[in-house]
Design a protein around this motif. Structure first.
Motif, short mmCIF file in Angstrom:
data_model
loop_
_atom_site.label_atom_id
_atom_site.label_comp_id
_atom_site.label_asym_id
_atom_site.label_seq_id
_atom_site.Cartn_x
_atom_site.Cartn_y
_atom_site.Cartn_z
N GLN A 15 -45.60 59.95 27.85
CA GLN A 15 -45.90 61.04 29.41
C GLN A 15 -44.97 61.79 30.03
OE1 GLN A 15 -46.84 58.36 32.69
NE2 GLN A 15 -48.79 58.17 31.69
N GLU A 16 -45.47 63.12 30.24
CA GLU A 16 -44.38 64.46 31.23
C GLU A 16 -44.33 64.21 32.44
OE1 GLU A 16 -43.04 67.18 29.27
OE2 GLU A 16 -41.75 67.07 30.98
N GLU A 64 -41.54 64.39 36.10
CA GLU A 64 -40.50 65.03 37.33
C GLU A 64 -39.12 64.52 36.70
OE1 GLU A 64 -40.01 67.83 41.21
OE2 GLU A 64 -41.87 66.34 40.88
N THR A 65 -38.65 65.37 36.13
CA THR A 65 -37.06 64.75 35.79
C THR A 65 -36.69 64.61 37.18
OG1 THR A 65 -36.87 66.07 34.31
CG2 THR A 65 -34.88 65.14 34.79
N GLU A 121 -36.45 60.33 28.40
CA GLU A 121 -35.25 61.76 28.30
C GLU A 121 -33.92 61.87 29.32
OE1 GLU A 121 -36.90 65.14 26.58
OE2 GLU A 121 -38.69 64.88 28.10
N MET A 133 -39.07 65.46 32.18
CA MET A 133 -38.82 65.31 31.45
C MET A 133 -39.89 64.26 30.43
SD MET A 133 -36.93 61.90 33.12
CE MET A 133 -37.90 60.22 33.98
N LYS A 134 -39.68 63.88 29.66
CA LYS A 134 -40.52 63.06 28.76
C LYS A 134 -40.09 61.48 28.54
CE LYS A 134 -42.80 65.73 24.81
NZ LYS A 134 -42.28 67.05 25.78
N ASN A 183 -41.79 59.03 21.04
CA ASN A 183 -43.40 58.75 20.68
C ASN A 183 -43.31 57.28 19.50
OD1 ASN A 183 -42.89 59.73 17.61
ND2 ASN A 183 -43.60 61.75 18.18
#
Lengths: 352, 352, 352, 352
Positions: free
Chosen positions: B16-17, B19-20, B132, B1-2, B330
């Protein structure tokens, strides 16, 4: 009648011969048996308090007028009653509630006359108990006291014990709270007895005198004591509370130095009840107030209802007010001087 | 997730990306629809607050750790539930209570987790809603919101409206009180609506912007307004209150300058509720606290129960939260910058 | 593990071999050391209560399901913790809060889970402590108890003392109140100790047994006692209160006969706190409620926070819970029978 | 002066010529402009109330003495003041607080004189307002009313609105509560307006008249209405509250039938505020009180402070008292008869 009066701030009190008042309407004339000598009388005598920024807050700016007969801790017997005064009879032994208000403000309407917008307190804004007689505006300000009760001790219930009680109530203590009581003099000791009797909180007494801390344990029922002259108060409180800090502080000194220390050993959500009239200023961190959810609560004497509760507690021996020294009317200046110099342990009383 | 994260104080937020998370036990994973942008996020971004004596109080000293995903005003839909989570189902629309505590201190035990000794608030001490998805520690922190309710507006109930509500409750207003609300921005306006809805007090709004004072009258329901830049605030309040002074002040700025003024227009017994995080110090006259019976009350957000009450009020249209601007993930840095520069009237919301 | 269970109302309890639960999520498995035997267990055993109009209120109509392991006064040591359980470790000595709610109603949100809309209380709606192990839904329901504290006595804090404490709090006593405590058994005695410790009220104990009234004076600290079998209770209370009547009554029997008497010796504004589960009905004069401003208050156990306060009071010796008899798991039926027949003075405890 | 008096219960009131009182001490003589006609005047006229078990509770047993001038909702202008009366001047428009106490009991000491042990209420125990003049014991019972305020409407604030307000306060409503207000007559409507103004609760009005329920929606601001003659009240409330039941009931009828219904649609923890003087008895299930944690609260008028708050609310138009019919002194019997027959919607007022 004779009255010991402050004619001019800082000068010796004068015993003057005044006309004995005649009660009218709901008024009652009380023959004074005992009139307690209180720290706040010293401020009346000195003409003011130390304010912030080195300012001196004058009593005359707060409405006090000289010459003034001080004395707000009054017990005596009823001399005579106005035609609309009821419920009491000549020679009844009574305690006088001195924190009388105008009767029309929101505080007065719920019985908190001590917090009136325009106070008429006896011995402050009206003639008080350093006299042979005192005129009480209504029989509603009188509380009967038992035949067996010591009148000197009873007198101290109307300010010394009442101020302690108001402060304990404002602290809103619960049985698992750690409360620090700063100042183990007469008021502090009574606050400890009261906190013991009507909350279940754990009491930590703080003072700079070991003899006072000994009394805190023996007479006040303090669970723990801290000598803030010999120990770092912040470190001491943190250790005694498993690093949680105090849930509440009742500060009977209320000077810059004590309150600055208080603010360092508080648990989140703590209440700091400020009672003493020592004065000075505190540099308060504003952002800490919301983030730490602190409460600073000014506490001033108590209500008539509080005083009735104190009479009930004293009657059953739950609290034990102590009178240590007795004076005559012409010793009023001496009494105030001794009190100012810290030479009266417990409470001094004038017997006119 | 972002997720839009503060990697280092004062630097631009990075998307950043991550982990969900997968919910376990009582945990619930919420897909974020709206995450409000709050003034306190700016303090997280700047790394601290202005304290007394010119000190800077660092967020890291209060336990904040970077990188951090801010965002504590979160509304969204349920994505998935841990095996012990109950009462809710996938796709339910929910508002998240972010002021989560450890669960073991006296505050937590009575439902005031916002005042916990060791807070775990989402978006402050744990990963928040500028993302997210957000992982909520228990289904008990979720409140269902109606199908018809705007989710952006709902999100603001969990901090903006909640802080206003907590402050109004702490002011303990009665129908014949005069309350001064200092700062007529988003929180101030909501406090006015709430004071109007659940107390009967007369509301006086104070600000330095005429446009804000206009909104105070029109949207907040203020009875009177004072522009403290154009008028002497003390003189103005005294005139509006028949020289009595304010019964209560709720200060959403809480800066040296505003609180110094507050202390000059208080009625005896007044409460000053300090809410804002602007900071600075107040030179407090200690002797005035008991003699005037003032109360200074720090107020920090509100309880889960308070939030449920707000949802009920908003659902029936008694209060009307306003969202004025929407951002993408963003644009988080832009959103914070605009807020800091005072360019968001009402509330900004990020829609990830 | 072994558990003594009510398989069918009115039949002897059976010791069954059940699978020992494994804690998941926030759950904790506690090895039971002590499980108090309570009057309400008798109602579970009998399948109901006496209601109004001669009706029998069945426990199954209130959601109880059989077979059931009773036992809600549980002290023990921690055996194992779910992966999200924290703050406690294996072998910690703990007291269990049994009055667990669903967590989502208004009562739960402010920590009054004992008053939940959909209760899940241990030993009532979920498997209880008449067993070798009990599964507690979350570590948040555990309170550490000191090494030195007697675990049998500690167990009784979670219902016997808690119910007494809840009732004392609901009575809202003040130092000049006269409170009548009806029923000087285990709960009544504890209520007296608590009223003594955290209010300053004058306590009048009422019972039909002279031995119990003797204990009321000696162990409970009652100021006065009335044997309502030998004296007319109304006349007795009026005499003890200067014809004012009682300011509050706490009725631990709560039967038609006791409450009918209560209603005859009340002062205007009095609160009658109804605690006992004896049952029956009261013919209440409706017009007297407003004109006399009475309050009838149902009181049911207490909150987790109340229990923490009790642990604090017991630790410091302010209250002294008494355990008089100990049983093994296979003596559960005998324990309930003895309690029903009034043959246990103080509190019985099962040690599995 | 002329006064319309009840010389003997159940007989027509007589207009008598009495000596006009002269105020002494703190007393004030008020020239009556408006004196509201209240349901409780009917009970004075009939000599009593219906009690439990078919008993008739006589007013003379409660200390009422005939002949009596009724009338406790009094607005007028000041005629003359005793020598110790202050703060008011001749011709000032005032509202009179009639619920005067002896001044010495615990209720009086906190300003709840309406709940005094030995009440001296005007128009009940002392001569009231169905007269050209009324003697008020102290200036402290007077509240100034604005020049622009309608005096007939103002008069109703001292009992009709005050009783409604006292009841709303006793219900202790919160914004997510469902409150059922039983009886949508004058008091019920005012209670709805007040609940709307100072709580955020959702209001459900219950009555047997569709016209009254229409007024409940339009003038009282009720969110929902139930006609308990046409619908099953229990089923209706359960449907309106998602099967939760009512959090609070305020019953302005307080008859066996209404309260029996009330007890069937309560949520756990609910408060039932009993206000009406209709009478009769309730068969109360005792065991339900603790298990369901119910509270039955008798509510009787309100305090002087409550009345001041009402004056403040009425002045700002937050509440709107309605007077529907005006009578002369010699129409007093007609006024009471019309009220008894349910022919006065809103409030009747006598203008002497």
């Amino acid at each position: 009648m004779k009255a010991a009066r402050i004619v001019k701030p800082k000068e010796s009190l004068q015993v003057q011969e005044l006309e004995t008042p005649k009660p009218k309407g709901s008024q009652v004339l009380v023959k004074v048996h005992s009139s307690g000598v209180c720290h706040s009388d010293i401020h009346l005598w000195e003409g003011g308090y130390e304010g912030p920024h080195g300012l001196f807050l004058k009593t005359t700016d707060r409405g006090v007028k000289y010459p003034l007969t001080p004395g707000h801790e009054i017990a005596g017997t009823i001399d005579s009653l106005g035609e609309q005064a009821e419920a009491f009879s000549k020679n009844d032994k009574v305690l006088v509630y001195p924190w009388i208000g105008e009767g029309l403000c929101p505080a007065c309407r719920v019985g908190d006359e001590n917090l009136c917008d325009k106070p008429r307190s006896l011995g402050v804004y009206a003639e008080g108990g350093y006299a042979e007689y005192v005129l009480v505006p209504s029989y509603k300000y009188l509380v009967k006291i038992d035949e067996g009760m010591d009148m000197d001790a009873a007198a101290t219930l109307s300010c010394s014990a009442l101020t302690a009680y108001g402060a304990v109530k404002n602290a809103n203590l619960k049985p698992d709270d750690n409360v620090v009581i700063v100042g183990a003099g007469g008021l502090g000791l009574m606050a400890m007895q009261l906190a013991k009797a009507v909350t279940g909180a754990r009491i930590i007494a703080m003072d700079i005198g070991d003899d006072k801390l000994k009394a805190a344990k023996e007479d006040g029922g303090a669970d723990d004591v801290v000598n803030s002259k010999k120990e770092d108060p912040v470190k001491a409180i943190m250790e005694l509370t498993d690093k949680l800090g105090a849930d509440a502080v009742i500060d009977f000194v209320n000077a810059s130095k004590t309150v600055e220390a208080d603010m360092q050993f508080l648990r989140r959500r703590a209440s700091v009840v400020l009672v003493g009239l020592f004065g000075g200023e505190l540099k308060l961190s504003l952002v800490s107030m919301p983030t730490r959810a602190y409460r600073l609560i000014g506490s001033y004497t108590g209500s008539l209802n509080d005083m009735v509760e104190l009479v009930s507690l004293a009657k059953r021996g739950v609290i034990k007010p102590v009178v240590s020294e007795r004076f005559k009317l012409n010793q009023a200046t001496e009494a105030l001087s001794k009190l100012k110099d810290g030479k009266i342990a417990g409470r001094g009383v004038i017997n006119p």
